[in-house]
Motif scaffolding. Structure first.
Motif, PDB file in Angstrom:
ATOM      1  N   ALA A  15       0.835  -1.209   0.000  1.00 32.91           N
ATOM      2  CA  ALA A  15       0.000   0.000   0.000  1.00 32.91           C
ATOM      3  C   ALA A  15       0.866   1.253   0.000  1.00 32.91           C
ATOM      4  CB  ALA A  15      -0.944  -0.013   1.197  1.00 32.91           C
ATOM      5  N   ALA A  16       1.936   1.237   0.790  1.00 35.18           N
ATOM      6  CA  ALA A  16       2.839   2.396   0.829  1.00 35.18           C
ATOM      7  C   ALA A  16       3.517   2.585  -0.519  1.00 35.18           C
ATOM      8  CB  ALA A  16       3.879   2.218   1.929  1.00 35.18           C
ATOM      9  N   PHE A  17       3.932   1.495  -1.162  1.00 35.24           N
ATOM     10  CA  PHE A  17       4.550   1.581  -2.475  1.00 35.24           C
ATOM     11  C   PHE A  17       3.561   2.163  -3.487  1.00 35.24           C
ATOM     12  CE2 PHE A  17       5.252  -0.206  -6.689  1.00 35.24           C
ATOM     13  CZ  PHE A  17       6.537   0.240  -6.945  1.00 35.24           C
ATOM     14  N   TRP A  49      13.902  -1.805  -9.177  1.00 39.38           N
ATOM     15  CA  TRP A  49      13.678  -2.627  -7.985  1.00 39.38           C
ATOM     16  C   TRP A  49      12.446  -3.512  -8.174  1.00 39.38           C
ATOM     17  CZ3 TRP A  49      14.209   2.226  -4.426  1.00 39.38           C
ATOM     18  CH2 TRP A  49      15.552   2.634  -4.411  1.00 39.38           C
ATOM     19  N   TYR A  50      11.418  -2.952  -8.795  1.00 44.64           N
ATOM     20  CA  TYR A  50      10.196  -3.716  -9.067  1.00 44.64           C
ATOM     21  C   TYR A  50      10.511  -4.885  -9.998  1.00 44.64           C
ATOM     22  CZ  TYR A  50       5.188  -4.371  -9.986  1.00 44.64           C
ATOM     23  OH  TYR A  50       3.921  -4.878 -10.070  1.00 44.64           O
ATOM     24  N   ARG A  51      11.231  -4.608 -11.069  1.00 42.83           N
ATOM     25  CA  ARG A  51      11.611  -5.639 -12.039  1.00 42.83           C
ATOM     26  C   ARG A  51      12.460  -6.710 -11.380  1.00 42.83           C
ATOM     27  NH1 ARG A  51      16.103  -5.597 -14.749  1.00 42.83           N
ATOM     28  NH2 ARG A  51      16.332  -3.350 -14.543  1.00 42.83           N
ATOM     29  N   GLU A  52      13.415  -6.302 -10.564  1.00 44.80           N
ATOM     30  CA  GLU A  52      14.276  -7.263  -9.868  1.00 44.80           C
ATOM     31  C   GLU A  52      13.463  -8.144  -8.919  1.00 44.80           C
ATOM     32  OE1 GLU A  52      17.225  -4.746  -8.083  1.00 44.80           O
ATOM     33  OE2 GLU A  52      18.122  -4.254 -10.028  1.00 44.80           O
ATOM     34  N   ALA A  60       9.366 -12.644 -15.531  1.00 41.13           N
ATOM     35  CA  ALA A  60      10.218 -11.820 -16.387  1.00 41.13           C
ATOM     36  C   ALA A  60       9.473 -10.554 -16.796  1.00 41.13           C
ATOM     37  CB  ALA A  60      10.633 -12.604 -17.617  1.00 41.13           C
ATOM     38  N   LEU A  61      10.000  -9.419 -16.403  1.00 39.18           N
ATOM     39  CA  LEU A  61       9.479  -8.115 -16.824  1.00 39.18           C
ATOM     40  C   LEU A  61      10.596  -7.406 -17.559  1.00 39.18           C
ATOM     41  CD1 LEU A  61       7.622  -6.524 -13.757  1.00 39.18           C
ATOM     42  CD2 LEU A  61       6.609  -7.354 -15.857  1.00 39.18           C
ATOM     43  N   SER A  62      10.258  -6.738 -18.630  1.00 47.34           N
ATOM     44  CA  SER A  62      11.266  -5.939 -19.324  1.00 47.34           C
ATOM     45  C   SER A  62      11.426  -4.605 -18.607  1.00 47.34           C
ATOM     46  CB  SER A  62      10.851  -5.696 -20.775  1.00 47.34           C
ATOM     47  OG  SER A  62       9.754  -4.791 -20.831  1.00 47.34           O
ATOM     48  N   LYS A  63      12.499  -3.925 -18.934  1.00 38.76           N
ATOM     49  CA  LYS A  63      12.742  -2.588 -18.389  1.00 38.76           C
ATOM     50  C   LYS A  63      11.573  -1.671 -18.739  1.00 38.76           C
ATOM     51  CE  LYS A  63      16.733   0.439 -18.351  1.00 38.76           C
ATOM     52  NZ  LYS A  63      17.964   0.774 -19.079  1.00 38.76           N
ATOM     53  N   ASP A  64      11.118  -1.747 -19.991  1.00 36.37           N
ATOM     54  CA  ASP A  64      10.000  -0.900 -20.422  1.00 36.37           C
ATOM     55  C   ASP A  64       8.722  -1.229 -19.672  1.00 36.37           C
ATOM     56  OD1 ASP A  64      11.545   0.527 -22.263  1.00 36.37           O
ATOM     57  OD2 ASP A  64      11.035  -0.813 -23.925  1.00 36.37           O
ATOM     58  N   ILE A  69       4.838   0.510 -15.342  1.00 38.58           N
ATOM     59  CA  ILE A  69       4.137   0.288 -14.074  1.00 38.58           C
ATOM     60  C   ILE A  69       4.363   1.470 -13.130  1.00 38.58           C
ATOM     61  CG2 ILE A  69       4.162  -1.130 -11.973  1.00 38.58           C
ATOM     62  CD1 ILE A  69       4.682  -3.549 -13.932  1.00 38.58           C
ATOM     63  N   VAL A  70       5.578   1.961 -13.059  1.00 41.41           N
ATOM     64  CA  VAL A  70       5.899   3.062 -12.150  1.00 41.41           C
ATOM     65  C   VAL A  70       5.429   4.406 -12.709  1.00 41.41           C
ATOM     66  CG1 VAL A  70       7.807   4.374 -11.111  1.00 41.41           C
ATOM     67  CG2 VAL A  70       7.787   1.873 -11.002  1.00 41.41           C
ATOM     68  N   TYR A  71       5.678   4.652 -13.993  1.00 42.31           N
ATOM     69  CA  TYR A  71       5.328   5.944 -14.585  1.00 42.31           C
ATOM     70  C   TYR A  71       3.839   6.077 -14.911  1.00 42.31           C
ATOM     71  CZ  TYR A  71      10.226   7.318 -15.127  1.00 42.31           C
ATOM     72  OH  TYR A  71      11.542   7.688 -14.892  1.00 42.31           O
ATOM     73  N   GLY A  72       3.147   4.947 -15.059  1.00 44.76           N
ATOM     74  CA  GLY A  72       1.736   4.992 -15.420  1.00 44.76           C
ATOM     75  C   GLY A  72       1.497   5.208 -16.895  1.00 44.76           C
TER      76      GLY A  72
END
Length: 102
Positions: A15-17, A49-52, A60-64, A69-72
């Motif tokens: 939730a904090a994230f 950090w999310y991808r890792e 497996a998540l790509s950098k993009d 996910i973070v940028y929306g």
């Protein structure tokens, strides 16, 4: 101190994230270099950090994908809409304060 179960701890951390990510999505005026110079991390760090964390569990998540996910939105779109050129002072401060792993 309140005793939390592992499940509660994960739930509260998640939730904090989510709240941090939402805050950063709303504060498009705050540039990544500002975050790096002040706190030593930025939106890109969060996405890494999310991808890792995903990779640690076999997802497996790509950098993009993790950046979206973070940028929306796709990172290139965020850059075009909101990223500004860093000033000389910002760049100089970054060189002094940059984390060693960047």
């Amino acid at each position: 101190m309140v005793e939390l179960s592992n499940e509660q701890q994960r739930e509260f951390e998640a939730a904090a994230f989510r709240r941090l990510v939402e805050h950063l999505r709303n504060r498009t005026d705050v540039q990544n270099i500002d975050l790096m110079n002040l706190a030593g991390f930025c939106r890109n760090c969060l996405s890494n950090w999310y991808r890792e964390a995903a990779e640690d569990t076999g997802v497996a998540l790509s950098k993009d994908e993790s950046r979206e996910i973070v940028y929306g939105m796709p990172y290139a779109e965020w850059q075009a809409k909101y990223q500004t050129e860093a000033s000389g002072a910002q760049k100089a401060q970054f060189e002094v304060s940059r984390p060693k792993d960047h």
